[in-house]
Design a protein around this motif. Structure first.
Motif, PDB file in Angstrom:
ATOM      1  N   ASP A  41      -4.435  43.335  24.555  1.00  0.00           N
ATOM      2  CA  ASP A  41      -5.622  43.803  25.223  1.00  0.00           C
ATOM      3  C   ASP A  41      -5.957  43.205  26.543  1.00  0.00           C
ATOM      4  OD1 ASP A  41      -5.533  46.058  23.377  1.00  0.00           O
ATOM      5  OD2 ASP A  41      -7.005  45.263  22.080  1.00  0.00           O
ATOM      6  N   PHE A  84     -10.162  50.131  28.214  1.00  0.00           N
ATOM      7  CA  PHE A  84      -9.510  51.197  28.328  1.00  0.00           C
ATOM      8  C   PHE A  84      -8.825  51.814  27.046  1.00  0.00           C
ATOM      9  CE2 PHE A  84      -8.176  49.914  32.919  1.00  0.00           C
ATOM     10  CZ  PHE A  84      -8.675  50.900  33.420  1.00  0.00           C
ATOM     11  N   ALA A  85      -9.123  51.114  25.922  1.00  0.00           N
ATOM     12  CA  ALA A  85      -8.612  51.523  24.769  1.00  0.00           C
ATOM     13  C   ALA A  85      -9.484  52.572  24.008  1.00  0.00           C
ATOM     14  CB  ALA A  85      -8.214  50.342  24.082  1.00  0.00           C
ATOM     15  N   LYS A  86     -10.589  52.753  24.484  1.00  0.00           N
ATOM     16  CA  LYS A  86     -11.812  53.664  23.794  1.00  0.00           C
ATOM     17  C   LYS A  86     -11.843  54.859  24.836  1.00  0.00           C
ATOM     18  CE  LYS A  86     -14.216  49.872  21.640  1.00  0.00           C
ATOM     19  NZ  LYS A  86     -13.181  49.544  20.994  1.00  0.00           N
ATOM     20  N   GLY A 128      -8.268  56.109  26.612  1.00  0.00           N
ATOM     21  CA  GLY A 128      -7.678  55.288  25.474  1.00  0.00           C
ATOM     22  C   GLY A 128      -6.840  56.556  24.905  1.00  0.00           C
ATOM     23  N   TRP A 129      -7.517  57.631  24.735  1.00  0.00           N
ATOM     24  CA  TRP A 129      -6.750  58.723  23.913  1.00  0.00           C
ATOM     25  C   TRP A 129      -5.771  59.202  24.853  1.00  0.00           C
ATOM     26  CZ3 TRP A 129      -6.981  64.118  25.195  1.00  0.00           C
ATOM     27  CH2 TRP A 129      -6.323  65.194  24.155  1.00  0.00           C
ATOM     28  N   SER A 163      -2.866  56.461  25.001  1.00  0.00           N
ATOM     29  CA  SER A 163      -2.158  56.327  23.339  1.00  0.00           C
ATOM     30  C   SER A 163      -1.175  57.556  23.352  1.00  0.00           C
ATOM     31  CB  SER A 163      -3.065  56.739  22.313  1.00  0.00           C
ATOM     32  OG  SER A 163      -4.013  55.661  22.251  1.00  0.00           O
ATOM     33  N   SER A 199     -10.503  55.926  19.487  1.00  0.00           N
ATOM     34  CA  SER A 199     -10.500  54.532  19.709  1.00  0.00           C
ATOM     35  C   SER A 199      -8.869  54.157  19.284  1.00  0.00           C
ATOM     36  CB  SER A 199     -11.215  53.615  18.982  1.00  0.00           C
ATOM     37  OG  SER A 199     -10.887  52.331  18.992  1.00  0.00           O
ATOM     38  N   ALA A 200      -8.272  53.437  20.226  1.00  0.00           N
ATOM     39  CA  ALA A 200      -6.705  53.196  19.993  1.00  0.00           C
ATOM     40  C   ALA A 200      -6.282  52.247  18.955  1.00  0.00           C
ATOM     41  CB  ALA A 200      -6.221  52.684  21.246  1.00  0.00           C
TER      42      ALA A 200
END
Length: 175
Positions: A80, A85-87, A91-92, A95, A168-169
Motif C-alpha cells: 500500500d 486509494f484503497a477505500k 478503491g472499488w 479492485s 474497502s479493498a
C-alpha cells in the motif's frame, strides 16, 4: 440476483477450503517425506529413492492448490503505497480493474500450461528417476490455475455487487 451471488460465494468458499486443505495435506506429506529421507540418509545410509522428484511434485501441489483460495480470499501480497486509494469508489474501481487483469492473466497462463499438459501427454513425458507421468502433475496445475481464474471471477462478482462508496479493498468496514 444478489441471492445467487451469495450462493456462489458460499460454494466458492467451500471449494477454496477444500483445495487449501489439500495443500495442507501435501505439505504434511512433504514434511514426512523429508524426515524419512533425512533419517534414511544419515542414520541408515538408505535415502528415499526419487525424493527430489517427490519434493518438486509436492511443492508444485502446495503452490498451485493454494492459488484458488488466494484469489478468492484476496490474500495477495500487496504494497500500500497510497492507502487512501484503497477505500471508497476509487478503491472499488481499482479492485475491479485489478481483478479483471488477474482473471485474464490466470486464464492465459492456464492456457499455456494446458498446452504443455497436452504435449506431455502426447510425448508420454515422465520424471527422470521414478518415471511418474508429467501429465498428471501438469494437469493438476492447469486445473488449479483455471480454478484460480474462476475464483477471481467470483470475487469480481462479489466486489461488483458491493456499493462503491462503502468499499474497502482490504475488507475492512469503513463505516
Amino acid at each position: 440476483m444478489f441471492g445467487l451471488i451469495k450462493f456462489v460465494e458460499r460454494l466458492a468458499e467451500n471449494a477454496s477450503r477444500f483445495v487449501s486443505n489439500l495443500a495442507a495435506i501435501i505439505l504434511f506429506l512433504l514434511v514426512v517425506l523429508t524426515c524419512a529421507d533425512v533419517i534414511g540418509r544419515y542414520f541408515l545410509s538408505m535415502p528415499v529413492v526419487g525424493a527430489v522428484e517427490l519434493v518438486r511434485i509436492c511443492m508444485a501441489g502446495i503452490i498451485f492448490f493454494s492459488l484458488p483460495a488466494m484469489f478468492f480470499r484476496n490474500d495477495h501480497v500487496t504494497v500500500d503505497l497510497i492507502a487512501f486509494f484503497a477505500k471508497g469508489r476509487v478503491g472499488w474501481i481499482i479492485s475491479i480493474v485489478m481483478l479483471v487483469i488477474s482473471i485474464y492473466v490466470a486464464y492465459r497462463i492456464g492456457d499455456r500450461v494446458f498446452d504443455y499438459a497436452v504435449r506431455a501427454f502426447e510425448d508420454k513425458d515422465t520424471t527422470e528417476y521414478l518415471g511418474i507421468p508429467r501429465v498428471i502433475t501438469v494437469s493438476f496445475i492447469t486445473l488449479s490455475i483455471y480454478a484460480a481464474a474462476v475464483m477471481a471471477f467470483i470475487r469480481l462478482l462479489v466486489v461488483f455487487s458491493s456499493s462503491g462508496k462503502d468499499f474497502s479493498a482490504d475488507g475492512e468496514d469503513i463505516k
